[in-house]
Design a protein around this motif. Structure first.
Motif, short mmCIF file in Angstrom:
data_model
loop_
_atom_site.label_atom_id
_atom_site.label_comp_id
_atom_site.label_asym_id
_atom_site.label_seq_id
_atom_site.Cartn_x
_atom_site.Cartn_y
_atom_site.Cartn_z
N ASN A 113 0.84 -1.29 0.26
CA ASN A 113 0.09 -0.33 -0.46
C ASN A 113 1.23 1.07 -0.16
N HIS A 114 2.06 1.35 0.14
CA HIS A 114 3.33 2.34 0.27
C HIS A 114 3.72 2.40 -1.76
N ALA A 115 3.01 1.77 -2.55
CA ALA A 115 3.90 1.23 -3.45
C ALA A 115 3.54 3.12 -4.49
N ARG A 116 2.33 3.95 -4.66
CA ARG A 116 2.43 5.27 -4.73
C ARG A 116 2.02 5.92 -3.67
N THR A 117 2.57 7.31 -4.37
CA THR A 117 1.66 8.87 -3.55
C THR A 117 1.28 8.86 -4.03
N ALA A 118 0.40 10.19 -3.48
CA ALA A 118 -0.71 10.57 -3.95
C ALA A 118 -0.72 12.29 -2.47
N PHE A 119 -0.36 13.52 -3.74
CA PHE A 119 -0.59 14.39 -2.12
C PHE A 119 -1.58 15.32 -2.31
N ILE A 120 -1.77 14.94 -0.39
CA ILE A 120 -2.82 16.24 -0.96
C ILE A 120 -3.25 17.38 -0.61
N TYR A 121 -4.28 17.30 -1.05
CA TYR A 121 -4.55 19.97 -0.52
C TYR A 121 -4.98 19.66 1.29
N GLY A 122 -3.83 19.98 2.34
CA GLY A 122 -3.69 20.11 3.87
C GLY A 122 -3.29 18.78 4.00
N GLY A 123 -3.95 18.59 5.00
CA GLY A 123 -3.10 16.97 5.48
C GLY A 123 -2.69 17.67 7.72
N TYR A 124 -2.74 16.45 7.71
CA TYR A 124 -1.78 16.11 9.36
C TYR A 124 -3.08 16.64 10.62
#
Ligand SMILES: Cc1ncc(COP(=O)(O)O)c(C=O)c1O
Length: 434
Positions: free
Chosen positions: A346-357
């Motif tokens: 489940n670490h294969a790909r990356t999404a960067f999202i608007y905001g977070g943490y």
């Protein structure tokens, strides 16, 4: 002799191999599997509704039907004999509170923050307010100062109970009352096992009650004893609950003895979201006469407990995917992303999202994970996902808050989702933080 030595060695080897295989098996069991599912129909419909509304910043969604379902579940369990008090800090929005007040038929609210107290006294003049923690006396002074300019019909002398936890605080509130020429109702916090403060011995309680009785400014309005430890502390829940209620009863007995009258008509508050279901069928058998709960109506993840099994998550953070990368890469350590993926696909790909943490966990698509090595970001957070998960740039990901009180305030107006129409039907402003 030599023969038996060889046999022992052989047996040792066999045992070691078995142990090694066993631990490998355990490791195999622990190794995560790829979760390649995309959004369910529910989240696809919510995503569509957000798009149609042009809501492309991080948004806090309240599902109206699920909220209604949770209200009905709560009402079934808090049957007529207990009063219900809404914990407003966990539902920090006036329209949301109005909705819950209408759905449950209660005017009782518990508040924990002076600016919210003023907002509620202004906007809900019919409400009955109990402060849920002992506020510094300066907060009480500020409440009256701000309320003086309000045109609300709310009458603090009748509709507001301050929470007092010590003799020193009682003296401060008494002085304030005299200064303002303003009678105050005081509810006493009692320690029934949580050990978060409040009165813990009967002698000091008797003294405080006598002070209140003799004061021209103060009146005793009841007790507040909170007991979430009943579900969390080691020991059988049933026994812990009985202990807590036995303690509560001692305070009631002391009060009735000191005052020489029954206090059963006063506010005898207990409970919270995780414990209110335990009181079903116990009205009249326990000293408390009203139960508090808030979070159970929106179900942040911290409330996924057995007592709330019938409740449904009704609050989600929705936020767009800004970037999708075909591989997860950790700066400065080539191959580390691939190594992480070898262990957890489940670490294969990356999404960067608007905001977070946020204080929240990703829930849809269901295989989304944070990356502890890359680190967290409140600006553009990295989430990882398996190769086959259907997700595109511009799609939404969904998270569930861990708790509601602070998280619900972070996104501006709440977006109310009506799943039966597949639409965002309303925006509900949240409390101003003050
Ligand atoms: C005094 C008191 N009562 C009740 C609650 C329960 O709130 P909730 O139902 O949102 O867990 C809390 C939560 O902190 C509390 O402090």
């Amino acid at each position: 002799m030599a023969h038996s030595e060889a046999f022992r060695k052989q047996r040792r080897k066999l045992l070691l191999t078995a142990a090694a295989l066993g631990s490998l098996g355990t490791v195999g069991l622990l190794k995560p599997e790829a979760n390649t599912a995309g959004h369910s129909g529910y989240f696809l419909s919510l995503q569509k509704a957000l798009r149609e509304n042009g809501l492309a910043t991080p948004t806090l969604v309240i599902d109206r039907q699920r909220l209604g379902h949770n209200i009905a579940a709560l009402k079934r369990r808090i049957s007529g004999d207990f009063g219900y008090r809404i914990v407003a800090k966990s539902l920090p929005s006036l329209p949301l509170l109005r909705y819950v007040m209408a759905g449950t038929g209660t005017r009782k609210l518990m508040l924990f923050h002076q600016p919210s107290l003023n907002q509620v006294a202004d906007a809900l003049p019919d409400s009955d307010l109990l402060v849920g923690k002992p506020l510094p006396v300066a907060c009480a002074a500020r409440f009256y100062q701000q309320f003086a300019t309000s045109s609300s019909q709310f009458n603090p002398a009748m509709q507001l109970q301050w929470l007092i936890d010590s003799e020193a605080r009682l003296a401060e509130y008494q002085q304030l009352a005299a200064q303002l020429n303003q009678p105050l109702r005081v509810n006493l916090e009692i320690d029934i096992g949580l050990h978060r403060g409040g009165f813990s011995d009967q002698k000091s309680l008797a003294g405080v009650l006598t002070t209140i009785e003799q004061s021209p400014w103060l009146s005793f309005s009841g007790f507040m004893g909170y007991e979430p430890h009943v579900l969390k502390a080691p020991g059988p829940t049933e026994w812990l609950l009985e202990q807590a209620m036995a303690r509560y009863q001692q305070f009631v007995d002391t009060a009735e003895h000191t005052l020489g009258r029954s206090i059963s008509n006063l506010t005898l508050n207990t409970g919270g979201s995780t414990t209110f279901p335990l009181y079903q069928g116990r009205a009249g058998q326990v000293p408390a006469n009203e139960l508090a709960a808030g979070s159970a109506l929106v179900m942040p993840t911290d409330f996924d407990v057995a007592t709330l099994a019938g409740h449904q998550p009704a609050a989600f953070i929705a936020t767009p995917v800004l970037k999708l990368l075909e591989r997860t890469r950790i700066p400065g350590v080539p191959g580390l992303g691939r190594l992480q993926t070898l262990w957890n696909p489940n670490h294969a790909r990356t999404a960067f999202i608007y905001g977070g943490y946020w204080k929240a966990s990703p829930v849809s698509p269901p295989g989304l994970v944070t990356n502890g090595i890359y680190g967290r970001s409140t600006n553009q957070e990295m989430l990882n996902l398996a190769d086959e998960v259907p997700l595109e740039v511009g799609d939404r990901v969904f998270l569930r808050p861990h708790q509601s009180e602070a998280v619900l305030l972070e996104f501006g107006d709440l977006a109310v989702f009506d799943a039966s129409k597949g639409k965002i039907t309303e925006r509900w402003p949240v409390f101003e933080r003050g």
